[in-house]
Write a protein that holds these residues in place. Sequence first.
Motif, PDB file in Angstrom:
ATOM      1  N   LEU A 126       0.731  -1.224   0.112  1.00  0.00           N
ATOM      2  CA  LEU A 126       0.076  -0.033   0.094  1.00  0.00           C
ATOM      3  C   LEU A 126       0.628   1.262   0.130  1.00  0.00           C
ATOM      4  O   LEU A 126       0.488   2.287  -0.737  1.00  0.00           O
ATOM      5  CB  LEU A 126      -0.938   0.083   1.129  1.00  0.00           C
ATOM      6  CG  LEU A 126      -2.284  -1.033   1.104  1.00  0.00           C
ATOM      7  CD1 LEU A 126      -2.953  -1.074   2.274  1.00  0.00           C
ATOM      8  CD2 LEU A 126      -2.888  -0.876   0.179  1.00  0.00           C
ATOM      9  N   ILE A 127       1.854   1.257   0.783  1.00  0.00           N
ATOM     10  CA  ILE A 127       2.778   2.233   0.729  1.00  0.00           C
ATOM     11  C   ILE A 127       3.440   2.707  -0.589  1.00  0.00           C
ATOM     12  O   ILE A 127       3.539   3.694  -1.073  1.00  0.00           O
ATOM     13  CB  ILE A 127       3.845   2.225   1.724  1.00  0.00           C
ATOM     14  CG1 ILE A 127       3.252   2.017   3.413  1.00  0.00           C
ATOM     15  CG2 ILE A 127       4.994   3.191   1.737  1.00  0.00           C
ATOM     16  CD1 ILE A 127       4.251   1.681   4.305  1.00  0.00           C
ATOM     17  N   HIS A 128       3.808   1.340  -1.143  1.00  0.00           N
ATOM     18  CA  HIS A 128       4.399   1.612  -2.455  1.00  0.00           C
ATOM     19  C   HIS A 128       3.258   2.209  -3.609  1.00  0.00           C
ATOM     20  O   HIS A 128       3.810   3.067  -4.482  1.00  0.00           O
ATOM     21  CB  HIS A 128       4.941   0.066  -2.962  1.00  0.00           C
ATOM     22  CG  HIS A 128       5.459   0.118  -4.412  1.00  0.00           C
ATOM     23  ND1 HIS A 128       6.610   0.778  -4.748  1.00  0.00           N
ATOM     24  CD2 HIS A 128       4.929  -0.281  -5.662  1.00  0.00           C
ATOM     25  CE1 HIS A 128       6.972   0.535  -5.925  1.00  0.00           C
ATOM     26  NE2 HIS A 128       5.904  -0.061  -6.581  1.00  0.00           N
ATOM     27  N   LYS A 129       2.224   1.762  -3.532  1.00  0.00           N
ATOM     28  CA  LYS A 129       1.054   2.311  -4.332  1.00  0.00           C
ATOM     29  C   LYS A 129       0.824   3.848  -4.117  1.00  0.00           C
ATOM     30  O   LYS A 129       0.853   4.691  -5.233  1.00  0.00           O
ATOM     31  CB  LYS A 129      -0.280   1.526  -4.063  1.00  0.00           C
ATOM     32  CG  LYS A 129      -0.249   0.477  -4.773  1.00  0.00           C
ATOM     33  CD  LYS A 129      -0.406   0.253  -5.951  1.00  0.00           C
ATOM     34  CE  LYS A 129      -1.761  -0.250  -6.619  1.00  0.00           C
ATOM     35  NZ  LYS A 129      -2.011  -0.530  -7.808  1.00  0.00           N
ATOM     36  N   VAL A 130       0.826   4.204  -2.757  1.00  0.00           N
ATOM     37  CA  VAL A 130       0.432   5.507  -2.716  1.00  0.00           C
ATOM     38  C   VAL A 130       1.782   6.490  -3.141  1.00  0.00           C
ATOM     39  O   VAL A 130       1.595   7.616  -3.583  1.00  0.00           O
ATOM     40  CB  VAL A 130       0.529   5.643  -1.128  1.00  0.00           C
ATOM     41  CG1 VAL A 130       0.472   7.235  -0.627  1.00  0.00           C
ATOM     42  CG2 VAL A 130      -0.905   5.249  -0.529  1.00  0.00           C
ATOM     43  N   LEU A 131       3.042   6.135  -3.013  1.00  0.00           N
ATOM     44  CA  LEU A 131       4.216   6.618  -3.450  1.00  0.00           C
ATOM     45  C   LEU A 131       4.305   6.695  -5.040  1.00  0.00           C
ATOM     46  O   LEU A 131       4.509   7.853  -5.594  1.00  0.00           O
ATOM     47  CB  LEU A 131       5.428   6.133  -2.929  1.00  0.00           C
ATOM     48  CG  LEU A 131       5.690   5.924  -1.557  1.00  0.00           C
ATOM     49  CD1 LEU A 131       7.130   5.538  -1.147  1.00  0.00           C
ATOM     50  CD2 LEU A 131       6.290   7.471  -1.353  1.00  0.00           C
ATOM     51  N   GLU A 132       3.784   5.875  -5.648  1.00  0.00           N
ATOM     52  CA  GLU A 132       3.558   5.632  -7.226  1.00  0.00           C
ATOM     53  C   GLU A 132       2.463   6.742  -7.673  1.00  0.00           C
ATOM     54  O   GLU A 132       2.891   7.638  -8.501  1.00  0.00           O
ATOM     55  CB  GLU A 132       3.014   4.291  -7.603  1.00  0.00           C
ATOM     56  CG  GLU A 132       4.485   3.389  -7.804  1.00  0.00           C
ATOM     57  CD  GLU A 132       3.678   2.285  -8.563  1.00  0.00           C
ATOM     58  OE1 GLU A 132       2.635   1.813  -8.530  1.00  0.00           O
ATOM     59  OE2 GLU A 132       4.741   1.229  -8.769  1.00  0.00           O
ATOM     60  N   LYS A 133       1.588   7.021  -6.735  1.00  0.00           N
ATOM     61  CA  LYS A 133       0.651   7.861  -7.145  1.00  0.00           C
ATOM     62  C   LYS A 133       1.006   9.272  -7.024  1.00  0.00           C
ATOM     63  O   LYS A 133       0.868  10.294  -7.847  1.00  0.00           O
ATOM     64  CB  LYS A 133      -0.716   7.643  -6.469  1.00  0.00           C
ATOM     65  CG  LYS A 133      -1.692   6.726  -6.892  1.00  0.00           C
ATOM     66  CD  LYS A 133      -3.278   6.869  -6.101  1.00  0.00           C
ATOM     67  CE  LYS A 133      -3.961   5.619  -6.518  1.00  0.00           C
ATOM     68  NZ  LYS A 133      -5.030   5.689  -5.622  1.00  0.00           N
ATOM     69  N   ALA A 134       1.662   9.366  -6.014  1.00  0.00           N
ATOM     70  CA  ALA A 134       2.485  10.865  -5.496  1.00  0.00           C
ATOM     71  C   ALA A 134       3.397  11.429  -6.859  1.00  0.00           C
ATOM     72  O   ALA A 134       3.544  12.305  -6.998  1.00  0.00           O
ATOM     73  CB  ALA A 134       2.829  10.716  -4.321  1.00  0.00           C
ATOM     74  N   ASP A 135       4.245  10.349  -7.229  1.00  0.00           N
ATOM     75  CA  ASP A 135       5.287  10.554  -8.179  1.00  0.00           C
ATOM     76  C   ASP A 135       4.505  10.963  -9.624  1.00  0.00           C
ATOM     77  O   ASP A 135       5.009  11.842 -10.232  1.00  0.00           O
ATOM     78  CB  ASP A 135       6.122   9.216  -8.407  1.00  0.00           C
ATOM     79  CG  ASP A 135       7.118   9.322  -7.311  1.00  0.00           C
ATOM     80  OD1 ASP A 135       7.527  10.125  -6.409  1.00  0.00           O
ATOM     81  OD2 ASP A 135       7.721   8.009  -7.197  1.00  0.00           O
TER      82      ASP A 135
END
Length: 109
Positions: free
Chosen positions: A29-38
Amino acid sequence: MALSRRPYAYSKVDKEDPEDIIHRRAQFLIHKVLEKADSRRKASCLRIRISKLKVKIGKRLRRLRKRIMSGVSVARLGIHGHLMTQIKTWKRLFGLGRQTIVTLPPLVK
């Protein structure tokens, strides 16, 4: 645990530790959120331009609406004043609202 017979092969685990499952899920989930932010950061310049343009257009529309409304109200007042003067003249001409009796002075001979 069932191990495969080939060397360096992955082994299948029957049961996994619940803490490991929770940890993996959290990392995903953290990885997904970081991808969205990028992905959002890349289009931020364009997003700022669009928002500024929206504000600019909104201000122009608001000014235009105010001008139209003031023009309409001025026109209403002008038409109302004109109609009222016309009605007053018609009343004076035809004596609406009151009865006028004309009396002639007596004839003296």
